[in-house]
Motif scaffolding. Structure first.
Motif, PDB file in Angstrom:
ATOM      1  N   GLY A  31       0.812  -1.210   0.000  1.00 58.05           N
ATOM      2  CA  GLY A  31       0.000   0.000   0.000  1.00 58.05           C
ATOM      3  C   GLY A  31       0.845   1.259   0.000  1.00 58.05           C
ATOM      4  O   GLY A  31       0.517   2.243  -0.677  1.00 58.05           O
ATOM      5  N   TYR A  40       1.147   5.799   6.410  1.00 60.41           N
ATOM      6  CA  TYR A  40       0.895   6.370   5.090  1.00 60.41           C
ATOM      7  C   TYR A  40       0.952   7.898   5.118  1.00 60.41           C
ATOM      8  O   TYR A  40       1.450   8.526   4.178  1.00 60.41           O
ATOM      9  N   ARG A  87      -6.336   8.690  -2.335  1.00 67.45           N
ATOM     10  CA  ARG A  87      -7.457   8.808  -1.396  1.00 67.45           C
ATOM     11  C   ARG A  87      -8.010   7.438  -1.028  1.00 67.45           C
ATOM     12  O   ARG A  87      -8.293   7.166   0.150  1.00 67.45           O
ATOM     13  N   ASP A  88      -8.149   6.568  -2.015  1.00 72.55           N
ATOM     14  CA  ASP A  88      -8.686   5.234  -1.739  1.00 72.55           C
ATOM     15  C   ASP A  88      -7.774   4.449  -0.803  1.00 72.55           C
ATOM     16  O   ASP A  88      -8.245   3.739   0.100  1.00 72.55           O
ATOM     17  N   ILE A  89      -6.473   4.562  -1.008  1.00 74.11           N
ATOM     18  CA  ILE A  89      -5.519   3.857  -0.144  1.00 74.11           C
ATOM     19  C   ILE A  89      -5.590   4.402   1.280  1.00 74.11           C
ATOM     20  O   ILE A  89      -5.612   3.641   2.259  1.00 74.11           O
ATOM     21  N   THR A 130      -6.612   7.590  -6.456  1.00 71.85           N
ATOM     22  CA  THR A 130      -5.968   6.364  -5.983  1.00 71.85           C
ATOM     23  C   THR A 130      -5.382   6.564  -4.589  1.00 71.85           C
ATOM     24  O   THR A 130      -5.538   5.716  -3.703  1.00 71.85           O
ATOM     25  N   THR A 169      -8.075   6.110   2.800  1.00 71.02           N
ATOM     26  CA  THR A 169      -9.354   5.916   3.490  1.00 71.02           C
ATOM     27  C   THR A 169      -9.596   4.457   3.870  1.00 71.02           C
ATOM     28  O   THR A 169     -10.361   4.181   4.802  1.00 71.02           O
ATOM     29  N   ALA A 170      -8.940   3.529   3.189  1.00 68.60           N
ATOM     30  CA  ALA A 170      -9.114   2.107   3.498  1.00 68.60           C
ATOM     31  C   ALA A 170      -8.174   1.624   4.601  1.00 68.60           C
ATOM     32  O   ALA A 170      -8.313   0.499   5.081  1.00 68.60           O
ATOM     33  N   ALA A 171      -7.236   2.465   5.016  1.00 65.77           N
ATOM     34  CA  ALA A 171      -6.191   2.036   5.952  1.00 65.77           C
ATOM     35  C   ALA A 171      -6.705   1.964   7.386  1.00 65.77           C
ATOM     36  O   ALA A 171      -7.528   2.785   7.810  1.00 65.77           O
ATOM     37  N   ASP A 172      -6.190   0.986   8.148  1.00 63.61           N
ATOM     38  CA  ASP A 172      -6.440   0.955   9.587  1.00 63.61           C
ATOM     39  C   ASP A 172      -5.585   2.041  10.244  1.00 63.61           C
ATOM     40  O   ASP A 172      -4.729   2.641   9.593  1.00 63.61           O
ATOM     41  N   HIS A 176      -1.663   1.770   9.791  1.00 68.97           N
ATOM     42  CA  HIS A 176      -1.267   1.997   8.402  1.00 68.97           C
ATOM     43  C   HIS A 176      -1.504   3.456   8.011  1.00 68.97           C
ATOM     44  O   HIS A 176      -0.688   4.046   7.289  1.00 68.97           O
ATOM     45  N   PHE A 177      -2.603   4.034   8.484  1.00 69.08           N
ATOM     46  CA  PHE A 177      -2.873   5.432   8.156  1.00 69.08           C
ATOM     47  C   PHE A 177      -1.781   6.334   8.723  1.00 69.08           C
ATOM     48  O   PHE A 177      -1.342   7.279   8.058  1.00 69.08           O
TER      49      PHE A 177
END
Length: 325
Positions: free
Chosen positions: A26, A57, A43-45, A41, A47-50, A53-54
């Motif tokens: 990711g 990221y 944004r999708d990565i 792309t 917003t999907a992160a725990d 990971h966020f």
């Protein structure tokens, strides 16, 4: 005895690679999207992160080249979203350091100071807006802690920001590391405050990554004293060893994304502290896949210290001093 050579040869060093993205697909995809200015792309990565990971990221976002050139357009296009504001605010801090440079204040020119403060103000404005709209955004509080140090805000305000963060995420590793920096003597804190913070938070968060702060505080004190002899003191090395047991060696610890970062820093500290056999166990966990640039700086240094630990594990008393470069 571990079957390793005393000194790395060129072939061995060439096979060792740093992996600061933690083998996380990711993160690689996110950085590629940011390079290509592909916000959907990215944004999708994000917003999907725990949460962990966020956190990682957003650290990647904060150092992405050229983000300030195009993220304002995203903010205008998505006025109801706080995510592009968060990205701009986090990145503006790194952008400010880019203008200032990494030297002492005496090396910074008047024009550099002007840009530095302008960019820090931009960061603060963006992050303030994020928490006004989303008070439970842990990453906004994390980067506001960074700003507290950069802008040399009163210590009470730095603590307020940290306390808000741990209300949301009690074991937020990067936020804890930033608060540790805030209370160091070089940032208007003190040696006593640094160790008190590290020890208090480590005790409050057993079985997490947070006890790493104890090793990091001792590493900072080693920098102040100017010699690895400090880290070889029995009381210092023993406390670092105990911190490792309170962290990733704790029975309740659960391995996660950031675990390799913890392994690397404890492996270094245990090696310098002559806990060679224990360090070998950590090097085995790191293997060839989980080597970070921090704290080694060079792959040659990593190989030298790993091989030193494995060579001396059965006979530590014969180990010569090997101070940091």
């Amino acid at each position: 005895m571990w079957p390793f050579k005393k000194r790395p040869d060129d072939a061995e060093t060439d096979t060792v690679k740093f992996n600061d993205l933690l083998r996380d697909q990711g993160a690689r995809q996110l950085l590629r999207a940011l390079r290509e200015r592909d916000w959907p792309t990215a944004r999708d990565i994000l917003t999907a992160a725990d949460p962990e990971h966020f956190m990682f990221y957003m650290w990647c976002v904060s150092g992405a080249d050229g983000l300030q050139e195009w993220i304002p357009d995203v903010i205008r296009a998505e006025p109801d979203s706080t995510l592009p504001l968060l990205a701009r605010g986090a990145h503006a801090i790194s952008w400010a350091w880019e203008a200032r440079g990494s030297g002492t204040s005496s090396t910074v020119g008047e024009d550099q100071w002007k840009v530095w403060f302008q960019r820090l103000k931009l960061a603060e404005n963006c992050l303030d807006e994020v928490i006004d709209r989303d008070p439970k955004c842990a990453e906004a509080w994390h980067y506001l802690i960074v700003l507290g140090r950069a802008r040399q805000l009163p210590m009470e305000e730095r603590w307020r920001r940290f306390n808000r963060l741990i209300e949301i995420d009690p074991a937020h590793l990067l936020g804890h590391q930033q608060m540790l920096e805030n209370v160091m003597a070089k940032w208007s804190g003190s040696t006593e405050a640094m160790f008190d913070f590290a020890r208090t938070r480590a005790a409050a968060c057993p079985g997490t990554n947070i006890p790493l702060l104890v090793a990091q505080a001792h590493r900072e004190q080693r920098r102040v004293e100017g010699s690895d002899k400090y880290l070889r003191r029995a009381d210092v090395a023993g406390e670092i060893y105990a911190a490792a047991h309170n962290s990733f060696w704790h029975a309740g610890y659960q391995r996660s994304l950031m675990t390799p970062m913890v392994w690397n820093q404890f492996a270094h500290a245990l090696t310098v502290g002559r806990y060679f056999r224990e360090a070998c166990g950590v090097y085995d966990l790191i293997g060839d896949d989980w080597i970070n640039s921090t704290p080694w700086r060079t792959t040659e240094r990593f190989v030298t210290m790993r091989d030193r630990a494995r060579d001396k594990a059965d006979d530590p008393d014969l180990d010569p001093d090997l101070d940091e470069d």
